[in-house]
Design a protein around this motif. Structure first.
Motif, PDB file in Angstrom:
ATOM      1  N   THR A  23      -7.362   2.297   1.925  1.00 62.12           N
ATOM      2  CA  THR A  23      -6.100   2.411   1.219  1.00 62.12           C
ATOM      3  C   THR A  23      -6.066   1.487   0.013  1.00 62.12           C
ATOM      4  O   THR A  23      -6.619   0.387   0.037  1.00 62.12           O
ATOM      5  N   GLU A  24      -5.430   1.956  -1.047  1.00 64.63           N
ATOM      6  CA  GLU A  24      -5.354   1.180  -2.278  1.00 64.63           C
ATOM      7  C   GLU A  24      -4.369   0.025  -2.122  1.00 64.63           C
ATOM      8  O   GLU A  24      -3.252   0.205  -1.628  1.00 64.63           O
ATOM      9  N   SER A  25      -4.785  -1.149  -2.551  1.00 69.40           N
ATOM     10  CA  SER A  25      -3.896  -2.311  -2.554  1.00 69.40           C
ATOM     11  C   SER A  25      -3.227  -2.370  -3.923  1.00 69.40           C
ATOM     12  O   SER A  25      -3.899  -2.516  -4.950  1.00 69.40           O
TER      13      SER A  25
ATOM     14  N   GLU B  52       0.851  -1.187   0.000  1.00 68.51           N
ATOM     15  CA  GLU B  52       0.000   0.000   0.000  1.00 68.51           C
ATOM     16  C   GLU B  52       0.885   1.234   0.000  1.00 68.51           C
ATOM     17  O   GLU B  52       2.063   1.174   0.341  1.00 68.51           O
TER      18      GLU B  52
ATOM     19  N   GLU C 209     -13.375  -3.525   3.563  1.00 65.10           N
ATOM     20  CA  GLU C 209     -13.964  -2.989   2.329  1.00 65.10           C
ATOM     21  C   GLU C 209     -15.487  -2.918   2.437  1.00 65.10           C
ATOM     22  O   GLU C 209     -16.100  -1.924   2.049  1.00 65.10           O
TER      23      GLU C 209
END
Length: 398
Positions: A382-384, A232, A346
């Motif tokens: 947060t973006e994976s 991340e 999510e």
């Protein structure tokens, strides 16, 4: 005080981790809870308001000694700590012929030191402090001076203190670390519950220990199966846990400061959740128009304030980027695989965003425009990052 000072000396005189832990274990095994809990409080660096300032201690010392101020300043320049300078110089000062006595640590902190609040004049303060110095040896005076000024520090980390207490009590380190998060009242009852099998009753505001970053062993990591890892972005904000329990929201910083009142927008957002959730993540100031974080200086304007104005909230809007879900439906889920926790996180964030969207659509007439921070969710995940090799990660970082 004598036994605690002995522990201080044992810890301070060695660089051996095992020796420090051994000294802590022996102390917590032998000492009575009424003293051990205060020792724990001090060793963990829990917040205590200073009773007197270093300047007051220095002035008291100068009033009772023949040492001129210029010489005291010269000694301070060499030592760098007024509490220690005073303790060293008092060896040659006649304090009235009193003899040292072994007053217990809890008595100092609960009964004796608070007497300063009852004084009305500088002379009364001086009389108290001199009587305290007269009852102690030089090392005990140093420890007392540090406690009085709220600057007590010792060469041992909180992690080692917990390790020593775990060895003495039989309670595992992770359990103790969780029970000790946040502030606590240093009472016998708390200490006995802390080291009991059942444990202390959990306050609704109690956070979990923060899992902090550590250096990556690149050589070892390149041998790993990349599919088993998650990467991340690192955000330039403040690490925080947001807790929703018993109808309230609590926001904790990594430094174990309760900062809820500094971020009322996030408090309001998380009030929509049902009880029993703890989310780990990063608080940032966010530029919605350009979809990027604002400089950290913008966030600093929000920190340490007793009151956050609407103007400040508008100029420095905060958002919460969630990393992990560590409590769900009142259950500690840290033992679950990260992938499962990510899935639950999510789902949670999507439900919050959906709730926000529905709320916004119902009040469309009162909505200004899409750039208004109140018109969209302040919580995201947060973006994976996608990667197949370590080289892919290096390229992303570069």
């Amino acid at each position: 005080m004598r036994r605690f000072t002995q522990l201080f000396q044992e810890i301070d005189s060695t660089t051996s981790t095992n020796a420090k832990v051994g000294a802590l274990q022996a102390y917590f095994q032998d000492e009575e809870p009424k003293n051990a809990v205060w020792a724990l409080y001090l060793l963990l660096g829990k917040t205590r308001k200073r009773t007197v300032t270093s300047t007051v201690l220095r002035n008291v010392f100068l009033n009772i000694s023949d040492i001129p101020e210029w010489l005291f300043k010269d000694c301070y320049a060499h030592v760098g700590d007024s509490a220690e300078v005073i303790a060293l110089l008092l060896r040659d000062v006649d304090l009235g012929g009193s003899t040292a006595s072994n007053i217990e640590l809890h008595q100092w902190l609960e009964q004796i030191i608070p007497k300063v609040k009852e004084t009305e004049t500088d002379e009364e303060v001086q009389h108290l402090i001199v009587s305290w110095w007269a009852a102690l040896d030089s090392t005990e005076i140093f420890v007392l001076n540090k406690i009085l000024t709220g600057a007590f520090r010792v060469g041992v980390s909180g992690k080692l203190v917990i390790k020593g207490l775990a060895a003495a009590s039989g309670v595992t380190e992770p359990v103790l670390a969780h029970r000790l998060m946040g502030d606590f009242e240093p009472t016998v009852e708390f200490f006995e519950q802390l080291i009991s099998e059942e444990g202390a009753e959990q306050s609704p505001s109690q956070p979990y220990p923060f899992f902090l970053a550590s250096p990556l062993d690149e050589e070892k990591f390149t041998q790993e199966t990349m599919a088993e890892w998650q990467a991340e972005w690192k955000w330039d904000g403040i690490r925080a846990q947001i807790i929703k329990r018993q109808g309230e929201v609590f926001i904790w910083s990594r430094g174990e400061d309760l900062v809820t009142h500094q971020f009322p927008e996030l408090e309001e957002a998380f009030l929509r959740l049902s009880d029993g959730y703890v989310v780990d993540g990063e608080i940032v100031c966010w530029d919605q128009e350009n979809q990027k974080p604002m400089p950290f200086n913008a966030l600093q304007k929000r920190l340490g304030r007793k009151r956050v104005t609407k103007k400040l909230m508008a100029e420095n809007p905060v958002y919460f980027i969630a990393y992990d879900l560590i409590e769900q439906d009142r259950q500690d889920i840290r033992e679950m695989p990260l992938g499962d926790r990510r899935h639950y996180l999510e789902t949670l964030v999507k439900s919050m965003q959906s709730s926000t969207s529905q709320s916004d659509s119902q009040s469309e007439e009162d909505t200004a425009d899409s750039s208004n921070p109140d018109d969209y969710s302040r919580v995201s995940i947060t973006e994976s990052l996608a990667f197949d090799t370590f080289e892919d990660l290096q390229a992303l970082r570069g």
